[in-house]
Scaffold this motif. Sequence first.
Motif, mmCIF file in Angstrom:
data_model
loop_
_atom_site.group_PDB
_atom_site.id
_atom_site.type_symbol
_atom_site.label_atom_id
_atom_site.label_comp_id
_atom_site.label_asym_id
_atom_site.label_seq_id
_atom_site.Cartn_x
_atom_site.Cartn_y
_atom_site.Cartn_z
ATOM 1 N N GLN A 158 -10.541 -26.734 -16.842
ATOM 2 C CA GLN A 158 -9.144 -27.677 -16.343
ATOM 3 C C GLN A 158 -9.075 -28.020 -14.920
ATOM 4 O OE1 GLN A 158 -4.972 -27.143 -17.950
ATOM 5 N NE2 GLN A 158 -6.205 -27.621 -20.512
ATOM 6 N N SER A 159 -9.134 -26.716 -14.430
ATOM 7 C CA SER A 159 -9.571 -26.378 -12.687
ATOM 8 C C SER A 159 -10.776 -26.193 -12.446
ATOM 9 C CB SER A 159 -8.921 -25.245 -12.615
ATOM 10 O OG SER A 159 -7.359 -24.882 -12.831
ATOM 11 N N LEU A 160 -11.678 -26.509 -13.497
ATOM 12 C CA LEU A 160 -13.056 -26.653 -12.684
ATOM 13 C C LEU A 160 -13.541 -28.503 -12.706
ATOM 14 C CD1 LEU A 160 -15.231 -24.198 -14.867
ATOM 15 C CD2 LEU A 160 -14.556 -23.964 -12.698
ATOM 16 N N LEU A 161 -12.679 -29.204 -13.985
ATOM 17 C CA LEU A 161 -13.036 -30.526 -13.078
ATOM 18 C C LEU A 161 -12.137 -31.048 -12.846
ATOM 19 C CD1 LEU A 161 -14.206 -32.781 -14.902
ATOM 20 C CD2 LEU A 161 -12.729 -32.205 -16.696
ATOM 21 N N MET A 162 -10.936 -30.170 -12.092
ATOM 22 C CA MET A 162 -10.397 -31.581 -11.485
ATOM 23 C C MET A 162 -10.934 -30.438 -9.979
ATOM 24 S SD MET A 162 -6.553 -29.695 -12.692
ATOM 25 C CE MET A 162 -5.703 -30.424 -11.922
ATOM 26 N N ASN A 163 -11.155 -29.986 -9.561
ATOM 27 C CA ASN A 163 -12.150 -29.612 -8.828
ATOM 28 C C ASN A 163 -12.995 -30.514 -8.477
ATOM 29 O OD1 ASN A 163 -10.250 -27.775 -7.763
ATOM 30 N ND2 ASN A 163 -11.168 -26.282 -8.449
ATOM 31 N N PHE A 164 -13.906 -30.649 -9.588
ATOM 32 C CA PHE A 164 -15.208 -31.804 -9.256
ATOM 33 C C PHE A 164 -14.579 -33.090 -9.060
ATOM 34 C CE2 PHE A 164 -17.602 -34.663 -11.500
ATOM 35 C CZ PHE A 164 -19.456 -33.636 -10.238
ATOM 36 N N MET A 165 -13.486 -33.349 -9.312
ATOM 37 C CA MET A 165 -13.515 -34.915 -9.714
ATOM 38 C C MET A 165 -12.509 -34.816 -7.880
ATOM 39 S SD MET A 165 -11.780 -35.736 -13.317
ATOM 40 C CE MET A 165 -11.847 -37.124 -13.142
ATOM 41 N N LYS A 166 -11.233 -34.151 -7.443
ATOM 42 C CA LYS A 166 -11.279 -34.137 -6.728
ATOM 43 C C LYS A 166 -12.262 -34.670 -4.990
ATOM 44 C CE LYS A 166 -6.783 -32.871 -7.142
ATOM 45 N NZ LYS A 166 -5.340 -31.422 -7.973
ATOM 46 N N GLY A 167 -13.289 -33.339 -5.480
ATOM 47 C CA GLY A 167 -13.882 -33.565 -4.351
ATOM 48 C C GLY A 167 -14.435 -31.704 -3.745
ATOM 49 N N THR A 168 -13.439 -31.416 -4.612
ATOM 50 C CA THR A 168 -13.208 -29.791 -3.913
ATOM 51 C C THR A 168 -13.942 -28.879 -4.267
ATOM 52 O OG1 THR A 168 -11.343 -30.257 -4.987
ATOM 53 C CG2 THR A 168 -11.412 -30.541 -2.486
ATOM 54 N N PRO A 169 -15.360 -29.439 -5.034
ATOM 55 C CA PRO A 169 -15.992 -27.865 -5.699
ATOM 56 C C PRO A 169 -16.226 -26.563 -4.756
ATOM 57 C CG PRO A 169 -17.615 -29.492 -5.285
ATOM 58 C CD PRO A 169 -16.534 -29.930 -4.488
ATOM 59 N N PHE A 170 -15.928 -26.153 -4.215
ATOM 60 C CA PHE A 170 -15.900 -25.322 -3.729
ATOM 61 C C PHE A 170 -15.027 -24.279 -3.364
ATOM 62 C CE2 PHE A 170 -13.810 -28.156 -0.312
ATOM 63 C CZ PHE A 170 -12.684 -27.598 0.158
ATOM 64 N N LEU A 171 -14.143 -25.343 -4.196
ATOM 65 C CA LEU A 171 -12.559 -23.974 -4.702
ATOM 66 C C LEU A 171 -12.986 -23.471 -5.430
ATOM 67 C CD1 LEU A 171 -9.215 -26.572 -3.816
ATOM 68 C CD2 LEU A 171 -10.433 -24.921 -2.782
ATOM 69 N N SER A 172 -13.718 -24.015 -6.683
ATOM 70 C CA SER A 172 -14.461 -22.970 -7.888
ATOM 71 C C SER A 172 -14.628 -21.623 -7.760
ATOM 72 C CB SER A 172 -14.761 -23.852 -8.733
ATOM 73 O OG SER A 172 -13.839 -24.349 -9.047
ATOM 74 N N ALA A 173 -14.465 -21.146 -6.850
ATOM 75 C CA ALA A 173 -15.198 -20.069 -5.768
ATOM 76 C C ALA A 173 -14.157 -19.049 -5.917
ATOM 77 C CB ALA A 173 -15.709 -19.203 -4.504
ATOM 78 N N LYS A 174 -13.239 -19.590 -6.521
ATOM 79 C CA LYS A 174 -11.646 -18.909 -6.261
ATOM 80 C C LYS A 174 -11.622 -18.085 -7.845
ATOM 81 C CE LYS A 174 -9.229 -19.810 -1.967
ATOM 82 N NZ LYS A 174 -8.425 -20.871 -1.337
ATOM 83 N N LEU A 175 -12.200 -19.334 -8.535
ATOM 84 C CA LEU A 175 -11.957 -19.345 -10.563
ATOM 85 C C LEU A 175 -12.504 -17.754 -10.992
ATOM 86 C CD1 LEU A 175 -11.637 -23.135 -10.999
ATOM 87 C CD2 LEU A 175 -9.776 -21.439 -10.134
ATOM 88 N N GLY A 176 -12.548 -18.005 -11.731
ATOM 89 C CA GLY A 176 -13.747 -16.771 -12.657
ATOM 90 C C GLY A 176 -12.342 -16.095 -13.576
ATOM 91 N N PRO A 177 -12.909 -15.167 -14.389
ATOM 92 C CA PRO A 177 -12.329 -13.801 -14.726
ATOM 93 C C PRO A 177 -11.139 -13.168 -14.250
ATOM 94 C CG PRO A 177 -15.110 -13.445 -15.090
ATOM 95 C CD PRO A 177 -14.395 -14.320 -14.530
ATOM 96 N N ALA A 178 -12.150 -12.672 -12.422
ATOM 97 C CA ALA A 178 -10.829 -12.091 -11.956
ATOM 98 C C ALA A 178 -11.455 -12.293 -10.485
ATOM 99 C CB ALA A 178 -11.872 -10.686 -11.729
ATOM 100 N N SER A 179 -10.289 -12.109 -9.714
ATOM 101 C CA SER A 179 -9.909 -12.917 -8.172
ATOM 102 C C SER A 179 -11.347 -11.733 -7.422
ATOM 103 C CB SER A 179 -8.765 -12.928 -7.100
ATOM 104 O OG SER A 179 -8.542 -10.937 -7.472
ATOM 105 N N GLY A 180 -12.281 -12.027 -6.610
ATOM 106 C CA GLY A 180 -12.948 -11.578 -5.293
ATOM 107 C C GLY A 180 -11.798 -10.032 -5.171
ATOM 108 N N VAL A 181 -11.941 -8.777 -4.786
ATOM 109 C CA VAL A 181 -11.308 -7.717 -4.724
ATOM 110 C C VAL A 181 -11.910 -7.128 -2.965
ATOM 111 C CG1 VAL A 181 -11.118 -4.793 -4.713
ATOM 112 C CG2 VAL A 181 -12.049 -6.190 -6.446
ATOM 113 N N HIS A 182 -10.866 -8.295 -2.716
ATOM 114 C CA HIS A 182 -10.317 -7.638 -0.840
ATOM 115 C C HIS A 182 -9.256 -6.776 -0.903
ATOM 116 C CE1 HIS A 182 -12.884 -10.893 -1.285
ATOM 117 N NE2 HIS A 182 -12.358 -11.925 -1.912
ATOM 118 N N ILE A 183 -9.779 -5.407 -0.237
ATOM 119 C CA ILE A 183 -8.709 -3.988 -0.262
ATOM 120 C C ILE A 183 -7.811 -5.010 0.784
ATOM 121 C CG2 ILE A 183 -8.374 -1.835 -0.005
ATOM 122 C CD1 ILE A 183 -10.539 -2.091 -2.551
#
Length: 293
Positions: A158-183
């Motif tokens: 749902q999040s992937l398709l919403m980002n695509f339909m809203k024209g914000t596919p770059f937001l999908s970089a925050k998705l995935g099975p784990a968030s980035g490790v930003h200590i």
Amino acid sequence: MAQCELCNNRAVFSSPQYCKSHFIAYIETKVESTLKRFALINKDDKIAVAVSGGKDSQTVTYILHKLFGNVTAISIDEGIPGYRDETLEDMKKFCTMHNIPYHIFSFEQAFGTKLDAMLHRGAPACRSCGVLRRNLLNKHAKGFDKIATGHNLDDECQSLLMNFMKGTPFLSAKLGPASGVHIRTGFVQRVKPLYLCAEKEITAYAYLMSFPVRFNERPHASDGFRSTVRDSLNTLEQQKPGTKMRMIENFLSVLPELKSQYANHPMQTCTSCGQPSAQSVCKACITVEAQYV
């Protein structure tokens, strides 16, 4: 009467066609393999589980507690009368049954207002709720190594398709099975152990495990764009079984490139609350302050 693919007992689930015991083992094995495939949790990690009290959060809490033991459940009470009080009651019962530490933090205590009061002033339901929930979860997960959530295969699609339909596919970089490790940013890493589990599988698992779940949808869920996307994806899945899993596997193949392009924005510290933020004032503080203007 349909029989289990692995034994002669009555099947309780189709695709795969398993009896109760084999289906429960199937889900738990799938979660364990997901944890290993994406290296989501180390055996010595101190784990906070973000829980609502519904089927997904009870399922992920139970399986992680079974696998690791070092689990604490954390709920955020937005202040939704006739709904959140019931789910919190269910979660308290669940955690008591399984001897799991449980803490509740509220919008009213932290921000001086409840979600429903904000909605009466015109705030968007899902956006406001999500921003404030994330802020409180990160604040109260300090000292934990990971925050596990109950997000599942359907949620991610749902999040992937919403980002695509809203024209914000770059937001999908925050998705995935784990968030980035930003200590250095102050964010606690978030992981999704149910990432490859379909919602219908989790519903069946929670029911078969007799978890204290009421299976009721939050009142404002139908107000959001997500509900429309969810229904469309379910129709596609019925017509072309495997659609959601193919979406996820295709997404995972391009996720590293997406993260390299969009996920490494420099972080600041919110001048108002001290939480990590992409701007001088975080979205949570902006959201709250807007309600008093």
